[in-house]
Design a protein around this motif. Structure first.
Motif, PDB file in Angstrom:
ATOM      1  N   THR A   1      -4.582   5.018   6.598  1.00 49.14           N
ATOM      2  CA  THR A   1      -4.513   4.161   5.153  1.00 49.14           C
ATOM      3  C   THR A   1      -3.826   2.884   5.408  1.00 49.14           C
ATOM      4  O   THR A   1      -3.717   1.920   4.703  1.00 49.14           O
ATOM      5  CB  THR A   1      -4.230   4.929   4.208  1.00 49.14           C
ATOM      6  N   ALA A   2      -3.335   2.693   6.454  1.00 43.17           N
ATOM      7  CA  ALA A   2      -2.154   1.459   6.476  1.00 43.17           C
ATOM      8  C   ALA A   2      -1.210   1.408   5.460  1.00 43.17           C
ATOM      9  O   ALA A   2      -1.151   0.171   5.100  1.00 43.17           O
ATOM     10  CB  ALA A   2      -3.317   0.197   6.335  1.00 43.17           C
ATOM     11  N   ALA A   3      -0.754   2.533   5.186  1.00 44.89           N
ATOM     12  CA  ALA A   3       0.247   2.464   4.255  1.00 44.89           C
ATOM     13  C   ALA A   3       1.512   2.024   4.560  1.00 44.89           C
ATOM     14  O   ALA A   3       2.089   2.168   5.813  1.00 44.89           O
ATOM     15  CB  ALA A   3       0.552   4.069   3.599  1.00 44.89           C
ATOM     16  N   LYS A   4       2.275   1.458   3.705  1.00 41.31           N
ATOM     17  CA  LYS A   4       3.521   0.755   4.001  1.00 41.31           C
ATOM     18  C   LYS A   4       4.646   1.299   3.214  1.00 41.31           C
ATOM     19  O   LYS A   4       5.910   1.212   3.553  1.00 41.31           O
ATOM     20  CB  LYS A   4       3.219  -0.749   3.417  1.00 41.31           C
ATOM     21  N   LEU A   5       4.397   2.410   2.512  1.00 41.93           N
ATOM     22  CA  LEU A   5       5.654   2.899   1.654  1.00 41.93           C
ATOM     23  C   LEU A   5       5.036   4.057   1.103  1.00 41.93           C
ATOM     24  O   LEU A   5       3.834   4.665   0.904  1.00 41.93           O
ATOM     25  CB  LEU A   5       5.874   2.205   0.353  1.00 41.93           C
ATOM     26  N   LEU A   6       5.783   5.359   1.483  1.00 46.10           N
ATOM     27  CA  LEU A   6       5.654   6.782   1.079  1.00 46.10           C
ATOM     28  C   LEU A   6       6.424   7.146  -0.302  1.00 46.10           C
ATOM     29  O   LEU A   6       7.729   6.683  -0.280  1.00 46.10           O
ATOM     30  CB  LEU A   6       5.811   7.580   1.980  1.00 46.10           C
TER      31      LEU A   6
ATOM     32  N   VAL B   1      -3.034   4.002  -2.428  1.00 50.33           N
ATOM     33  CA  VAL B   1      -4.191   4.059  -1.621  1.00 50.33           C
ATOM     34  C   VAL B   1      -4.756   5.593  -1.370  1.00 50.33           C
ATOM     35  O   VAL B   1      -5.793   5.959  -1.032  1.00 50.33           O
ATOM     36  CB  VAL B   1      -3.953   3.468  -0.439  1.00 50.33           C
ATOM     37  N   GLY B   2      -3.830   6.663  -1.977  1.00 49.98           N
ATOM     38  CA  GLY B   2      -4.284   8.016  -1.870  1.00 49.98           C
ATOM     39  C   GLY B   2      -3.073   8.950  -2.248  1.00 49.98           C
ATOM     40  O   GLY B   2      -1.889   8.628  -2.292  1.00 49.98           O
ATOM     41  N   PHE B   3      -3.426  10.246  -2.433  1.00 50.01           N
ATOM     42  CA  PHE B   3      -2.562  11.285  -2.590  1.00 50.01           C
ATOM     43  C   PHE B   3      -2.353  12.387  -1.522  1.00 50.01           C
ATOM     44  O   PHE B   3      -3.688  12.414  -0.663  1.00 50.01           O
ATOM     45  CB  PHE B   3      -2.960  11.999  -3.880  1.00 50.01           C
ATOM     46  N   LEU B   4      -1.356  12.833  -1.430  1.00 51.47           N
ATOM     47  CA  LEU B   4      -1.431  14.131  -0.306  1.00 51.47           C
ATOM     48  C   LEU B   4      -0.993  15.228  -1.266  1.00 51.47           C
ATOM     49  O   LEU B   4       0.221  15.194  -2.063  1.00 51.47           O
ATOM     50  CB  LEU B   4      -0.416  14.013   0.968  1.00 51.47           C
ATOM     51  N   ASP B   5      -1.648  16.427  -1.321  1.00 53.51           N
ATOM     52  CA  ASP B   5      -1.112  17.750  -1.941  1.00 53.51           C
ATOM     53  C   ASP B   5      -1.717  18.871  -1.340  1.00 53.51           C
ATOM     54  O   ASP B   5      -2.789  18.917  -0.642  1.00 53.51           O
ATOM     55  CB  ASP B   5      -1.732  17.506  -3.383  1.00 53.51           C
TER      56      ASP B   5
ATOM     57  N   ARG C   1       0.790  -1.259  -0.025  1.00 56.74           N
ATOM     58  CA  ARG C   1       0.050  -0.086   0.049  1.00 56.74           C
ATOM     59  C   ARG C   1       0.838   1.195  -0.005  1.00 56.74           C
ATOM     60  O   ARG C   1       1.733   1.495   0.833  1.00 56.74           O
ATOM     61  CB  ARG C   1      -1.068  -0.146   1.449  1.00 56.74           C
ATOM     62  N   ILE C   2       0.536   2.224  -0.999  1.00 61.76           N
ATOM     63  CA  ILE C   2       1.643   3.070  -1.224  1.00 61.76           C
ATOM     64  C   ILE C   2       0.653   4.629  -1.231  1.00 61.76           C
ATOM     65  O   ILE C   2      -0.240   4.741  -1.630  1.00 61.76           O
ATOM     66  CB  ILE C   2       2.273   3.338  -2.587  1.00 61.76           C
ATOM     67  N   LEU C   3       1.254   5.533  -0.280  1.00 61.30           N
ATOM     68  CA  LEU C   3       0.840   6.926  -0.253  1.00 61.30           C
ATOM     69  C   LEU C   3       1.595   7.838  -1.100  1.00 61.30           C
ATOM     70  O   LEU C   3       2.839   7.856  -0.761  1.00 61.30           O
ATOM     71  CB  LEU C   3       0.585   7.190   1.236  1.00 61.30           C
ATOM     72  N   ILE C   4       1.052   8.588  -1.950  1.00 61.14           N
ATOM     73  CA  ILE C   4       1.920   9.361  -2.806  1.00 61.14           C
ATOM     74  C   ILE C   4       1.755  10.731  -2.528  1.00 61.14           C
ATOM     75  O   ILE C   4       0.646  11.339  -2.402  1.00 61.14           O
ATOM     76  CB  ILE C   4       1.294   9.192  -4.338  1.00 61.14           C
ATOM     77  N   LEU C   5       2.844  11.403  -2.307  1.00 61.19           N
ATOM     78  CA  LEU C   5       2.886  12.937  -1.998  1.00 61.19           C
ATOM     79  C   LEU C   5       3.242  13.748  -3.217  1.00 61.19           C
ATOM     80  O   LEU C   5       4.315  13.647  -3.858  1.00 61.19           O
ATOM     81  CB  LEU C   5       4.037  13.103  -0.906  1.00 61.19           C
ATOM     82  N   GLY C   6       2.176  14.303  -3.512  1.00 60.39           N
ATOM     83  CA  GLY C   6       2.223  15.186  -4.820  1.00 60.39           C
ATOM     84  C   GLY C   6       1.218  14.450  -5.794  1.00 60.39           C
ATOM     85  O   GLY C   6       1.206  13.407  -6.355  1.00 60.39           O
TER      86      GLY C   6
END
Length: 635
Positions: free
Chosen positions: A207-212, A174-178, A148-153
């Motif tokens: 979100t139980a993310a495992k990698l950013l 699983v989602g974006f942050l911006d 599960r990956i959370l993407i910044l940008g």
């Protein structure tokens, strides 16, 4: 039109959630009234009235103001339940106020008002939690191995990353942050924008993310530092999308995720070269590189191969380095011709042999000793390699009719205070004394410290961090100018392509970097905290070192060139006869290993040489080489 449709698609689920919540308000209000009146006298409560409309309007406004619709049911958790509780309580006050103004709250039983926020909270929270549990169970059944990956940008880089990750199949965005307000609550490639970058720790837990993954390739160093700091606080591993320049130059593959490197955080933008000018000058040429197995020399070979050279001759005294560099070039650029020559470029026979084999149009002289403290105690070898070898190669190139000779120099040659700076300055003067308008073009390129080059501070810090510390910094105030190895080599090629017959070029390198800050950032990139997990010890300046380097000499009038970040210095006058005499005397003293004579001759040849922290008579000792910590201070 497509953007309007995308906004509408993103708004429809939100309208459905609003409708659900208002329906729950109506249902709870009706149910509590019917329950209350069923225990007393029977009464008929209309399904719709002005009172019910007022209740739903007041509660709906509170829902919106509290921010109940910024989150997603898919990631509902404790913070969402807390928001629902606040909305229900505040909604009750809004309803009481509205009804008081409407009918003095005469028709509403007190029991309904007491139970209303509690029942409504259950009716709003339960569907959200059940929906999340259902979605989680579906994902677990679909792919138990996905990361599960959370993407910044949420820009173009983030959108392209989602497409690439879906092709792999082992990663689930699983989602974006911006931080862009206009993106809040929207979706990119079907992946929701969940919040702002500073909220990464909270959202990563939900979100139980495992990698950013940082998808901000155009972010400047200050912005990237803030993003990295936020990622470090989560305790999760993080990677970043490579910059376009790294992809174009072959240092990263499209779609590849790389670790955040220290050069990404240094605070200055890389210099962008004029590739058209470089390829126009370098295309189809034969080049020779001395010190071809070193950090700068090997990268110069790669840059020449990538940008049009047809033949590359490599001179290297280290057999392993020569073997590795040649093998890497043949693997990456198999169509070029390579001429490896094992030997000392300061040997006239070696350089004459290499020039005869390769017939180069340009020679890049990268061979040099560069370790400042070590050379303070090794004056003879510093003079022999940095001065005498340069004189040998430069003279051989002029006699062979080589078109361009490029000397790789250093900012330490400006107002030198150590042996390295003095020997490189004398090498510059030697090339200047050999220049004339009818023969070889002599070009000198100066730049500051090179990140990750052999023996530089970055590999030292990295090894100290890997060993658990401490990290040794000479002084809390010491600063240096830094550039990356590829950037340094691009500067060399750019300066060579400018076309001036005799010139000294230097780079406008921006602001110097505190070494203390460099150490702290490297410790953080390793997932540790400075002073807590890894200690920093200040050992004091070493022989030949000063607190701050300078890039420009007062007597060298600098003017801009066709490249905005490269400046050209006007060479100071030198006497060709005096330089030739000094070189001859240095050769004699070197043959005798007479360090006293070498020191005196170096001072005479380079009048501005003012040693700092000099050891008398350059006496070698284990203390000078080992540089033990003196008056060490720890943080």
């Amino acid at each position: 039109m497509s953007s309007w449709r995308d906004r509408m698609k993103g708004a429809l689920p939100r309208f459905a959630v609003v409708a659900h919540d208002l329906a729950m308000v109506w249902l709870v209000w009706q149910a509590l009234h019917r329950l209350r009146f069923s225990m007393a006298a029977p009464a008929t409560l209309p399904l719709w009235s002005a009172e019910i409309a007022l209740v739903m309007a007041a509660q709906g406004l509170v829902f919106w103001q509290v921010g109940l619709y910024r989150g997603l049911w898919r990631f509902a958790g404790v913070p969402d339940l807390w928001n629902i509780f606040k909305a229900c309580v505040l909604g009750l006050f809004a309803i009481v106020l509205g009804l008081f103004l409407y009918n003095r709250v005469d028709a509403v039983p007190r029991t309904v008002l007491v139970l209303y926020p509690l029942v409504l909270m259950g009716m709003l929270g339960a569907p959200r939690l059940l929906y999340r549990a259902w979605k989680d169970s579906r994902i677990e059944r679909a792919s138990t191995a996905s990361v599960r990956i959370l993407i910044l940008g949420a820009g173009r880089a983030g959108e392209a990353l989602v497409r690439d990750l879906r092709r792999f199949g082992t990663y689930e965005p699983v989602g974006f942050l911006d931080d862009a307000v206009r993106l809040r609550g929207s979706k990119v490639q079907g992946v929701p924008v969940l919040g702002r970058v500073p909220e990464v720790a909270e959202i990563a837990r939900e979100t139980a993310a495992k990698l950013l993954v940082i998808a901000m390739p155009s972010a400047d160093a200050n912005a990237l530092q803030r993003v990295v700091l936020a990622c470090e606080r989560t305790g999760l591993p993080f990677r970043m999308v490579p910059r376009l320049q790294d992809v174009l130059e072959g240092r990263s593959l499209p779609g590849e995720l790389k670790e955040v490197a220290i050069e990404d955080l240094l605070g200055r933008k890389p210099v962008l070269p004029d590739w058209k000018a470089i390829r126009g000058w370098l295309g189809a040429r034969s080049v020779l590189v001395t010190g071809a197995g070193g950090s700068i020399g090997s990268e110069l070979c790669r840059q020449c191969a990538r940008h049009g050279a047809r033949r590359i001759a490599l001179i290297e005294i280290d057999e392993l380095a020569l073997t590795q560099t040649e093998a890497a070039l043949r693997r990456d650029f198999p169509d070029l011709e390579y001429i490896p020559v094992l030997g000392d470029c300061g040997d006239p026979a070696v350089i004459a042999y290499a020039l005869g084999l390769s017939e180069p149009d340009a020679v890049f002289h990268a061979a040099a000793y560069k370790q400042v403290p070590l050379l303070e105690a090794q004056l003879r070898e510093a003079v022999r390699n940095n001065v005498l070898a340069t004189a040998t190669v430069a003279r051989a190139c002029r006699e062979a009719g080589v078109g361009t000779f490029v000397l790789i120099s250093t900012d330490k040659a400006v107002d030198p205070v150590n042996v390295l700076g003095a020997t490189k300055r004398l090498a510059e003067m030697t090339c200047q004394s050999l220049a004339d308008q009818r023969s070889t073009r002599f070009v000198t390129v100066r730049f500051g410290n090179v990140l990750d080059s052999a023996g530089s501070v970055v590999p030292l810090f990295r090894e100290q961090i890997r060993s658990g510390g401490p990290v040794t910094v000479t002084d809390p105030e010491v600063t240096r100018f830094f550039m990356t190895i590829p950037e340094a080599c691009q500067l060399i090629l750019q300066a060579s392509a400018i076309g001036t017959h005799e010139a000294i070029y230097t780079l406008d390198m921006g602001e110097p970097v505190p070494i203390r800050l460099l150490a702290e950032q490297m410790i953080r990139l390793a997932g540790k905290q400075p002073g807590r997990d890894i200690a920093i010890i200040y050992t004091g300046l070493r022989p030949g070192e000063k607190l701050h380097e300078t890039l420009f000499h007062a007597d060298e009038r600098y003017r801009p060139t066709q490249h905005p970040k490269i400046l050209q210095a006007e060479p100071r006058d030198v006497s060709a006869h005096a330089i030739e005499s000094a070189i001859a005397q240095l050769r004699e003293a070197s043959a005798r290993y007479d360090r006293d004579a070498l020191g005196q001759l170096l001072r005479m040849a380079v009048p501005e040489f003012a040693p700092v922290g000099e050891h008398p008579d350059y006496i070698e000792s284990a203390t000078v080489v080992a540089f033990p910590a003196r008056n060490a201070r720890k943080v």
